[in-house]
Write an enzyme that holds these catalytic residues in place. Structure first.
Site, PDB file in Angstrom:
ATOM      1  N   PHE A   1       8.115  34.518 -41.047  1.00  0.00           N
ATOM      2  CA  PHE A   1       9.097  34.794 -42.001  1.00  0.00           C
ATOM      3  C   PHE A   1       8.066  35.535 -43.042  1.00  0.00           C
ATOM      4  O   PHE A   1       7.377  34.811 -43.675  1.00  0.00           O
ATOM      5  CB  PHE A   1       9.848  33.767 -42.590  1.00  0.00           C
ATOM      6  CG  PHE A   1      10.901  34.152 -43.566  1.00  0.00           C
ATOM      7  CD1 PHE A   1      11.878  34.639 -43.339  1.00  0.00           C
ATOM      8  CD2 PHE A   1      10.414  34.268 -44.748  1.00  0.00           C
ATOM      9  CE1 PHE A   1      12.941  35.116 -44.080  1.00  0.00           C
ATOM     10  CE2 PHE A   1      11.299  34.924 -45.969  1.00  0.00           C
ATOM     11  CZ  PHE A   1      12.505  35.178 -45.479  1.00  0.00           C
TER      12      PHE A   1
ATOM     13  N   ASP B   1      -0.450  35.996 -45.297  1.00  0.00           N
ATOM     14  CA  ASP B   1       0.649  35.624 -46.002  1.00  0.00           C
ATOM     15  C   ASP B   1       0.558  34.376 -46.533  1.00  0.00           C
ATOM     16  O   ASP B   1       0.998  33.261 -45.865  1.00  0.00           O
ATOM     17  CB  ASP B   1       2.079  35.785 -45.405  1.00  0.00           C
ATOM     18  CG  ASP B   1       3.295  35.722 -45.960  1.00  0.00           C
ATOM     19  OD1 ASP B   1       3.093  35.275 -47.043  1.00  0.00           O
ATOM     20  OD2 ASP B   1       4.284  36.014 -45.546  1.00  0.00           O
TER      21      ASP B   1
ATOM     22  N   LYS C   1       5.623  32.766 -54.955  1.00  0.00           N
ATOM     23  CA  LYS C   1       6.077  31.402 -55.616  1.00  0.00           C
ATOM     24  C   LYS C   1       5.506  30.736 -56.495  1.00  0.00           C
ATOM     25  O   LYS C   1       5.587  30.822 -57.528  1.00  0.00           O
ATOM     26  CB  LYS C   1       6.214  30.981 -53.933  1.00  0.00           C
ATOM     27  CG  LYS C   1       7.325  31.644 -53.131  1.00  0.00           C
ATOM     28  CD  LYS C   1       7.573  30.498 -51.946  1.00  0.00           C
ATOM     29  CE  LYS C   1       8.655  31.150 -50.766  1.00  0.00           C
ATOM     30  NZ  LYS C   1       9.826  30.801 -51.297  1.00  0.00           N
TER      31      LYS C   1
END
Ligand SMILES: Cc1ncc(COP(=O)(O)O)c(C=O)c1O
Length: 405
Positions: free
Chosen positions: A145, A230, A259
């Site tokens: 994702f 990532d 995040k």
């Protein structure tokens, strides 16, 4: 004079009437948070092990973070990238200190960080071949994702993410996680980069082995590919290392983060190693809100607290008994829990049935958790969650499973 009419509408009604219905939200309105606790509008307290999906690294309203953001908000919030600001320079220095020699680009989210990585891969392809459009393929992993933008969706081989939005960006292929041969077989002269999460979060908490990551590094060296990682969900201390890939002891070419970096304030960043950092030059990339004084003050406060409170060591130490205790749920409730996987404070409990039902049962008992793909209940405590809070989460999980029997 007529009194103004005051219409009292509940938050649920406002959402129902006016907010886009693109999320399946829990029936809960949160109004306040402190540490690992949040309260809803009925005054009920919850142990928040979603941490805003790995965002609230320091929990809610850490005093050092609040003071830093309040101070900066009174000084200078935004000035644009037409000018320098001290916080952006200092944050870049601190991230380079963590990642290694290179440079940092600031943006606002994980998907935006990954867009910059995808553009970096294309620039690398041009460097390799001398022309555009010949070398731009990026190898990603099944179940990955990488976000909801067109680049992110194209790198995310999940039907539920891509459906309805095709045609996607060309040039993405997918190997099996931890199967080096399946990546090697897809490399050709048109390949520019390998792009991978160290631990797949949304995809169901699938962890890259150190051997696999070391093997990817070798493949990239052999074929002159960029190894782009990532770390949007698994980075910034969540696994007990600042970056999760550090455990494999490998060098990488670029890192996407977001995040936890801002501890609740939106900020994303891309670190690019020194060999490739100069592929971007003025005019090739940018974003209005990237690296504002306020966003960078929030991120600097997160880094300060991670260092001053020894949170990397805390996560490494406290996660061991916590994950072991969660693992005992699989032994004690084999019909409901198939296993537990993850690292540090990024943990997935593989359910036999619907993870959404379990998340609702946990919520009823005062624990907030998130769902990940494939029937996984995802637990993401803040990095400073105490041993008592971690133990409480296991107790609540156990009581929810016991109530089923
Ligand atoms: C690994 C990973 N990459 C990228 C993203 C996208 O980040 P954002 O939602 O901030 O755009 C996410 C979000 O969950 C993620 O987990």
């Amino acid at each position: 004079m007529d009194e103004p009419t005051i219409v009292r509408t509940s938050t649920a009604e406002l959402y129902d009437a006016h907010v886009l219905k693109n999320y399946a939200r829990a029936p809960l309105t949160l109004v306040r948070g402190r540490g690992a606790q949040v309260w809803d509008d009925q005054g009920r307290a919850y142990l928040d092990f979603t941490s805003g999906v790995a965002v609230n690294a320091l929990g809610h309203c850490h005093p050092h973070w609040v003071a830093a953001v309040q101070r900066q908000a009174g000084e200078l919030i935004h000035a644009s990238n037409l000018f320098r600001n001290p916080n952006q320079g200092e944050l870049a220095r601190r991230l380079v200190g963590r990642a290694g020699p290179g440079r940092v680009f600031f943006c606002n989210s994980g998907a935006e960080a990954n867009e910059a990585l995808i553009k970096l891969a294309r620039l690398h392809g041009v460097r390799k071949t001398g022309v555009e459009g010949q070398c731009f393929k990026i190898l990603c992993a099944q179940h990955a994702f990488h976000g909801r933008t067109f680049g992110g969706m194209s790198a995310t081989p999940q039907e539920k993410v891509q459906k309805g939005f095709r045609p996607l960006l060309p040039g993405f292929e997918f190997g099996e996680l931890n199967d080096l041969a399946s990546f090697a077989a897809r490399i050709d002269a048109g390949t520019a980069a390998i792009f991978i999460e160290t631990i797949q979060g949304e995809g169901g908490i699938h962890v890259c082995t150190p051997e696999f990551l070391a093997g990817l590094r070798k493949l990239c060296d052999r074929h002159d590919l960029l190894l782009m990682i990532d770390e949007v969900q698994c980075g910034i201390g969540r696994t007990g290392n600042f970056f999760a890939f550090e455990q494999a002891g490998i060098r990488v070419d670029a890192i996407g983060m977001a995040k936890g970096l801002g501890g609740g304030f939106p900020i994303g960043a891309v670190w690019i190693g020194e060999r490739s950092a100069d592929l971007f030059h003025p005019g090739t990339h940018g974003t209005t809100f990237g690296g504002t004084p306020l966003a960078c003050a929030a991120a600097l406060a997160v880094l300060d607290v991670i260092e001053k409170e020894g949170l990397l060591a805390h996560v490494s130490r406290e996660s061991i008994p916590w994950i072991a205790a969660l693992g005992r749920l699989a032994q004690d409730f084999p019909d409901s829990v198939l296993g537990v996987r993850g690292r540090g404070f990024l943990v997935g409990v593989q359910m036999a049935g619907d993870a959404g039902i379990c998340v609702a049962e946990l919520r009823e008992r005062g624990l907030l958790a998130a769902v990940a793909a494939g029937g996984v209940v995802r637990l993401l405590p803040p990095l400073n969650a105490t041993a008592a809070e971690l133990a409480r989460s296991v107790e609540i999980f156990r009581s929810a499973l016991s109530a089923r029997a």
